[in-house]
Motif scaffolding. Structure first.
Motif, PDB file in Angstrom:
ATOM      1  N   THR A 169      -1.394  -9.582  -3.947  1.00  0.00           N
ATOM      2  CA  THR A 169      -2.485 -10.189  -3.886  1.00  0.00           C
ATOM      3  C   THR A 169      -2.672 -11.501  -4.613  1.00  0.00           C
ATOM      4  O   THR A 169      -2.771 -12.703  -4.210  1.00  0.00           O
ATOM      5  CB  THR A 169      -3.829  -9.558  -4.049  1.00  0.00           C
ATOM      6  N   MET A 198       0.809  -1.112   0.125  1.00  0.00           N
ATOM      7  CA  MET A 198       0.117   0.111  -0.048  1.00  0.00           C
ATOM      8  C   MET A 198       1.027   1.298  -0.116  1.00  0.00           C
ATOM      9  O   MET A 198       0.416   2.257  -0.580  1.00  0.00           O
ATOM     10  CB  MET A 198      -1.016   0.037   1.140  1.00  0.00           C
ATOM     11  N   PHE A 199       2.085   1.141   0.749  1.00  0.00           N
ATOM     12  CA  PHE A 199       3.033   2.235   0.671  1.00  0.00           C
ATOM     13  C   PHE A 199       4.274   1.401   0.369  1.00  0.00           C
ATOM     14  O   PHE A 199       4.548   0.259   1.033  1.00  0.00           O
ATOM     15  CB  PHE A 199       3.193   2.932   2.063  1.00  0.00           C
ATOM     16  N   LEU A 206      -9.700 -15.113 -11.512  1.00  0.00           N
ATOM     17  CA  LEU A 206     -10.681 -14.904 -12.784  1.00  0.00           C
ATOM     18  C   LEU A 206      -9.941 -14.453 -13.893  1.00  0.00           C
ATOM     19  O   LEU A 206      -9.010 -13.749 -13.867  1.00  0.00           O
ATOM     20  CB  LEU A 206     -12.009 -14.409 -12.533  1.00  0.00           C
ATOM     21  N   ARG A 260     -13.589 -12.170   2.560  1.00  0.00           N
ATOM     22  CA  ARG A 260     -13.262 -11.626   1.152  1.00  0.00           C
ATOM     23  C   ARG A 260     -11.997 -11.855   0.941  1.00  0.00           C
ATOM     24  O   ARG A 260     -11.486 -12.306  -0.392  1.00  0.00           O
ATOM     25  CB  ARG A 260     -13.609 -10.160   1.233  1.00  0.00           C
ATOM     26  N   ALA A 261     -10.970 -11.704   2.005  1.00  0.00           N
ATOM     27  CA  ALA A 261      -9.585 -12.041   1.733  1.00  0.00           C
ATOM     28  C   ALA A 261      -9.216 -13.270   1.530  1.00  0.00           C
ATOM     29  O   ALA A 261      -8.580 -13.740   0.698  1.00  0.00           O
ATOM     30  CB  ALA A 261      -8.835 -11.559   2.942  1.00  0.00           C
ATOM     31  N   HIS A 297     -11.535 -11.956  -7.476  1.00  0.00           N
ATOM     32  CA  HIS A 297     -11.523 -11.235  -8.824  1.00  0.00           C
ATOM     33  C   HIS A 297     -10.004 -11.779  -9.566  1.00  0.00           C
ATOM     34  O   HIS A 297     -10.014 -12.086 -10.594  1.00  0.00           O
ATOM     35  CB  HIS A 297     -11.601  -9.864  -8.682  1.00  0.00           C
ATOM     36  N   CYS A 298      -9.122 -11.651  -8.627  1.00  0.00           N
ATOM     37  CA  CYS A 298      -7.645 -11.801  -9.300  1.00  0.00           C
ATOM     38  C   CYS A 298      -7.430 -13.605  -9.875  1.00  0.00           C
ATOM     39  O   CYS A 298      -6.563 -13.682 -10.534  1.00  0.00           O
ATOM     40  CB  CYS A 298      -6.757 -11.808  -8.427  1.00  0.00           C
ATOM     41  N   VAL A 349     -15.939 -10.400  -5.255  1.00  0.00           N
ATOM     42  CA  VAL A 349     -14.689  -9.548  -5.811  1.00  0.00           C
ATOM     43  C   VAL A 349     -13.544  -9.793  -5.176  1.00  0.00           C
ATOM     44  O   VAL A 349     -12.306  -9.880  -5.877  1.00  0.00           O
ATOM     45  CB  VAL A 349     -14.915  -7.901  -4.915  1.00  0.00           C
ATOM     46  N   CYS A 385      -3.066 -11.910   1.083  1.00  0.00           N
ATOM     47  CA  CYS A 385      -4.038 -10.905   1.267  1.00  0.00           C
ATOM     48  C   CYS A 385      -4.585 -10.414   2.786  1.00  0.00           C
ATOM     49  O   CYS A 385      -4.040 -11.171   3.605  1.00  0.00           O
ATOM     50  CB  CYS A 385      -5.437 -11.468   0.616  1.00  0.00           C
ATOM     51  N   ARG A 386      -5.085  -9.428   2.798  1.00  0.00           N
ATOM     52  CA  ARG A 386      -5.208  -8.405   4.043  1.00  0.00           C
ATOM     53  C   ARG A 386      -6.646  -8.412   4.533  1.00  0.00           C
ATOM     54  O   ARG A 386      -7.402  -8.217   3.746  1.00  0.00           O
ATOM     55  CB  ARG A 386      -4.277  -7.521   4.295  1.00  0.00           C
ATOM     56  N   LYS A 426       2.948  -3.995  -7.462  1.00  0.00           N
ATOM     57  CA  LYS A 426       1.739  -3.142  -7.067  1.00  0.00           C
ATOM     58  C   LYS A 426       0.960  -4.259  -5.937  1.00  0.00           C
ATOM     59  O   LYS A 426       1.067  -5.200  -6.138  1.00  0.00           O
ATOM     60  CB  LYS A 426       0.902  -2.753  -8.256  1.00  0.00           C
ATOM     61  N   PRO A 427      -0.044  -3.492  -5.204  1.00  0.00           N
ATOM     62  CA  PRO A 427      -0.718  -4.241  -4.436  1.00  0.00           C
ATOM     63  C   PRO A 427      -1.551  -5.546  -4.976  1.00  0.00           C
ATOM     64  O   PRO A 427      -1.598  -6.640  -4.389  1.00  0.00           O
ATOM     65  CB  PRO A 427      -2.003  -2.995  -3.757  1.00  0.00           C
ATOM     66  N   HIS A 428      -2.410  -5.174  -6.142  1.00  0.00           N
ATOM     67  CA  HIS A 428      -3.095  -6.190  -6.748  1.00  0.00           C
ATOM     68  C   HIS A 428      -2.221  -7.129  -7.229  1.00  0.00           C
ATOM     69  O   HIS A 428      -2.514  -8.393  -7.209  1.00  0.00           O
ATOM     70  CB  HIS A 428      -3.887  -5.577  -7.906  1.00  0.00           C
TER      71      HIS A 428
END
Lengths: 258, 326, 294
Positions: A75, A51-52, A106, A163-164, A103-104, A100, A80-81, A70-72
């Motif tokens: 993941t 995130m940073f 799919l 979700r995570a 997502h990653c 959601v 995941c968090r 990058k964050p995605h």
């Protein structure tokens, strides 16, 4: 070795949030990241999930450096968090929130989605099944059609975890999952984390509920003022002089930095 | 019989309402990822000018001209989308507003291409092209008992109706998919979406590009419906008008801007006396909506309510409708 | 020639500064871009036309009337478009932007109906009076505009830094909730700020009317957009930045017109803001922290 944190430092406009923090996590462990408020725990999560970016140091996940990702992308690699201040997609339903999260994993794009190809239909079916499966695990299946913002606080925390989990992580970062929970909910949470562990998922846990932490973690990493002051089994941490001082000395007067 | 029913004037109005629906959807798509654009009039003008110039000066067939114009505008949208990523909220709104103005000034000044402020006239007309085409294949409007102008407005209307339905269908389908879920999550919490594995850069630019493409497409259609365009057709007022469709109707669900476009573009036709005060009413309406119903008339609750009352009717007394309603 | 252009540029620039200050004051305190400011300014200009041309009263009366009318408009704008949104749950931070767009559309078209669509000349007894120094022609109107603009800027700076009300306003600009804890009546402060900004818009309207000798309902939009460009150039909410940004834009436009591309004059402001937003979102004179607000 699932995760290696190597000498991570972070400086926010002159404020040193983390200084040369190192620790590592083995496959299948539940590790606690503890420390007084403002010790830099959430900042550590933000570093791991990109995130940073850290000011210096490196984080290695399953032998791969996370620098510059990058964050995605992180993941997708399998980290995941959850968020300390619940950040669900509040207008989506419980099930959609979990979808959601998946997502990653799919791949259907715009055209496949619009023309509902066979592949897309199969994939959507799989997501739905997967979502219900996870909702079953966290005990929210009966609420799957409820809008996320209408859940109770404890349920929202569980949905964050669901979700995570939907992103099929190898390493799950939980940021104060027990915050605001009553005793029963905390016990349920304990069971849930054990279930997650039994699925072969490694867990890194930030938590202030010490009884829970002592019960569930095999090892603890203690931060204070952005530095690692101790690491070891719950028993050894409980008797560690420096840790006791850190907790007694500072109390909870500082704000978490990030 | 048919000829008595068909009033070219009303068909023309209906066609422009359909065009406004497409524009409403175009702003909805960009808003679906939380990006507020005041530059859609600019995108619309790029589409209009591209197709007009291609068909008029380079003899490109009309259909191809419209397609190229839409795709080209979409590409411009993608290019604009990259810097737009760095901007949020008010900054994005002002930057896109600036973009629209720069495009307008460019079209006013690029006289040897755009004919400046005077505009471009005699653009191939969609309806007349269809008329020529159907005459070429041996079909005469008179066979249906229609005059030529009746046939033209009917053809344009039907074509636009099909296009509009296709556009709505496309985006409803997209909404109910992985893409739609990604859009919705980005709109609600960008950072959390990214942490959940969504490539927000890709989706925000996709949404910006899709919105631009659709606006450009509508612009190209506009050029071939009016046969005349000038930069003042695509000024700040147009941008605000497009935005109002989504603000009045709502931008939570796709039916919001569609309803907004239909209602607001038929209002001046229904109430002749107010058409002169149309923009004053728009202005007052915006202020009123923001104060009392900032999410627009049609929101998620309205949709759920509609769905429930529909399923109740279907299921009769066995309806289970209100269970989830807390 | 060069000096003449320089004078033209400074005149234009000082008008822009006065327009932009209206935006900056409101943004500084409320964190809101008041899209209706341009139209309030345009009403000020029309007041000037009505008073000096139709009623044939002296210029200073025009200033007074314009200030009063725009102040009233500012009050209504705050009551109708801003206050209802304040502190309400679930209101997007874009809501005030959109509702003030509503005000701007309303006022522009109201002006159409009240004053007519076309250009109205703004003639004063000394419109064409000038003097010549060497080869340079200077119009008295230019000097008047420049002096008034400087007085306004100086007055505003003095008011902000030396008076109690000004200090309260700056405190509010820092943090509304803290200011309210310190006993500042923030509700009144906000209303005052919008009224003050609008009244400055009224003055700017007359200055523009004097400078261009023409007033029309669309001028609110074109000048308003430039005012927006300037505050982005100077950093949102930054008073000194707005002053510098206004002068820079005035000079840049004048020189672009003087040396060729006159048609693109109105695009400069926007090309500038697009570049600035991308390269340095906090504005040329802004500080890094205040710029990234969403």
């Amino acid at each position: 070795m699932v995760l290696e944190v190597k000498k991570i430092s972070k400086n926010f406009g002159g404020i040193q949030a983390l200084t040369d923090v190192s620790f590592s996590i083995e496959q299948g462990e539940v590790i606690g990241l503890i420390g007084p408020n403002g010790a830099g725990k959430t900042t550590m999560f933000n570093m791991i999930t990109a995130m940073f970016p850290p000011s210096s140091g490196e984080i290695v996940f399953m032998g791969k450096s996370l620098s510059g990702l990058k964050p995605h992308e992180i993941t997708k690699l399998g980290i995941c968090r959850t968020f300390q201040n619940i950040r669900l997609f509040s207008d989506l339903t419980v099930r959609e929130n979990v979808m959601v999260g998946n997502h990653c994993r799919l791949t259907t794009g715009v055209w496949q989605s619009v023309f509902r190809t066979k592949y897309q239909k199969q994939e959507e079916k799989k997501v739905l099944e997967k979502a219900d499966e996870i909702l079953e695990i966290v005990g929210l299946l009966e609420h799957s059609q409820t809008t996320a913002k209408n859940l109770s606080y404890g349920q929202q925390r569980r949905l964050e975890i669901a979700r995570a989990l939907a992103s099929e992580p190898k390493l799950l970062l939980l940021d104060e999952p027990a915050a605001g929970m009553n005793e029963k909910e905390t016990n349920d949470l304990f069971d849930l984390i054990m279930k997650i562990k039994s699925l072969g998922i490694t867990v890194l846990l930030i938590e202030h509920d010490m009884p829970l932490v002592m019960r569930i973690c095999s090892r603890l990493v203690v931060l204070n003022f952005g530095e690692r002051i101790a690491e070891g089994t719950p028993d050894s941490i409980q008797t560690n002089k420096e840790v006791i001082e850190a907790y007694l000395g500072v109390e909870e007067e500082e704000e978490e930095l990030a | 019989m048919l000829s008595e029913l068909i009033n070219p004037y009303y068909l023309q109005i209906a066609s422009f309402i359909l065009l406004n629906i497409i524009l409403g959807v175009s702003i909805y798509i960009t808003l679906a990822t939380g990006q507020l654009s005041l530059g859609h009039a600019g995108f619309m003008s790029i589409g209009a000018y591209t197709s007009a110039i291609l068909t008029l000066n380079h003899n490109v067939p009309l259909v191809l001209g419209i397609v190229i114009a839409a795709v080209f505008t979409g590409l411009v949208g993608v290019i604009i989308g990259f810097p737009a990523l760095r901007l949020h909220g008010v900054y994005l709104a002002i930057a896109t507003l600036g973009f629209g103005e720069v495009i307008r000034v460019l079209f006013v000044n690029w006289e040897n291409l755009t004919n400046g402020a005077i505009g471009i006239a005699n653009i191939p007309h969609l309806g007349r092209e269809i008329l020529t085409l159907s005459k070429d294949i041996g079909f005469e409007p008179a066979a249906l008992g229609l005059r030529n102008n009746q046939f033209i407005s009917l053809a344009v209307f039907l074509l636009l109706l099909i296009i509009t339905i296709a556009v709505i269908w496309f985006f409803i389908r997209q909404n109910n998919s992985r893409i739609g879920r990604a859009y919705a999550s980005i709109k609600m919490d960008e950072q959390a979406s990214e942490a959940m594995g969504i490539n927000i850069t890709y989706y925000k630019i996709l949404a910006f590009g899709q919105g631009a493409l659709l606006a450009g497409f509508a612009g190209a259609l506009y050029a071939h419906m009016t046969a005349y365009i000038s930069p003042s057709d695509f000024d700040y007022h147009r941008a605000v008008e497009i935005l109002i469709f989504a603000i009045f109707g709502g931008s939570e669900v796709i039916w919001g801007p569609i309803f907004g476009a239909i209602f607001l573009s038929s209002l001046p036709e229904v109430l002749r006396s107010v058409s002169e005060y149309r923009f004053m009413i728009y202005g007052a309406l915006i202020v009123f909506m923001m104060a009392f119903r900032p999410q627009g008339l049609i929101d998620m609750n309205v949709m759920n309510w509609l769905k429930r009352s529909k399923s109740k009717k279907k299921e009769g007394k066995h309806g289970t409708g209100s269970k989830e309603n807390q | 020639m060069l000096i003449e252009q320089l004078i033209n540029g400074l005149t234009l620039g000082s008008i822009y500064v006065v327009v932009a200050l209206g935006y900056t004051l409101v943004f500084g305190v409320l964190n809101i871009v008041n899209m209706g400011h341009g139209e309030i300014f345009m009403f000020g200009a029309f007041m000037g036309v009505v008073v000096t041309n139709s009623l044939e009263l002296p210029l200073y009366v025009a200033f007074i009337i314009a200030i009063v009318v725009t102040a009233i408009l500012g009050y209504f704008l705050e009551r109708v478009a801003l206050r209802p949104l304040r502190g309400k749950d679930g209101v997007s931070h874009l809501a005030p932007l959109i509702s003030t767009i509503g005000v701007s559309i309303f006022l522009e078209n109201a002006a159409h109906h009240l004053f007519g669509a076309g250009n109205k000349p703004f003639r004063t007894s000394f419109s064409d009076m000038s003097f010549t120094v060497g080869t340079t022609t200077v119009y008295y109107v230019q000097i008047l505009i420049f002096v008034i603009a400087i007085l306004l800027m100086a007055g505003l700076m003095f008011w902000l830094s030396k008076t109690k009300a000004g200090k309260a306003l700056r405190a509010s600009a820092e943090d509304l909730s803290v200011a309210s804890l310190l006993g500042v009546n923030t509700k009144r402060m906000i209303t005052q700020t919008v009224i003050l900004a609008s009244a400055m818009g009224g003055i700017a309207g007359i200055l523009v009317g004097l400078a261009f000798n023409s007033v029309n309902p669309q001028m609110g939009l074109s000048f308003g957009l430039k005012g927006l460009a300037i505050i982005i150039l100077g950093g949102l909410g930054n008073v000194r930045g707005a002053m510098a940004g206004g002068l820079i834009l005035g000079l840049a436009e004048t020189f672009v017109v003087a040396y060729g591309a006159s048609g693109y004059r109105d695009a400069i402001a926007f090309i500038a803001i697009i570049v600035i937003l991308i390269v340095r979102p906090q504005g040329i004179f802004g500080t890094a922290t205040s710029g990234s607000r969403g």
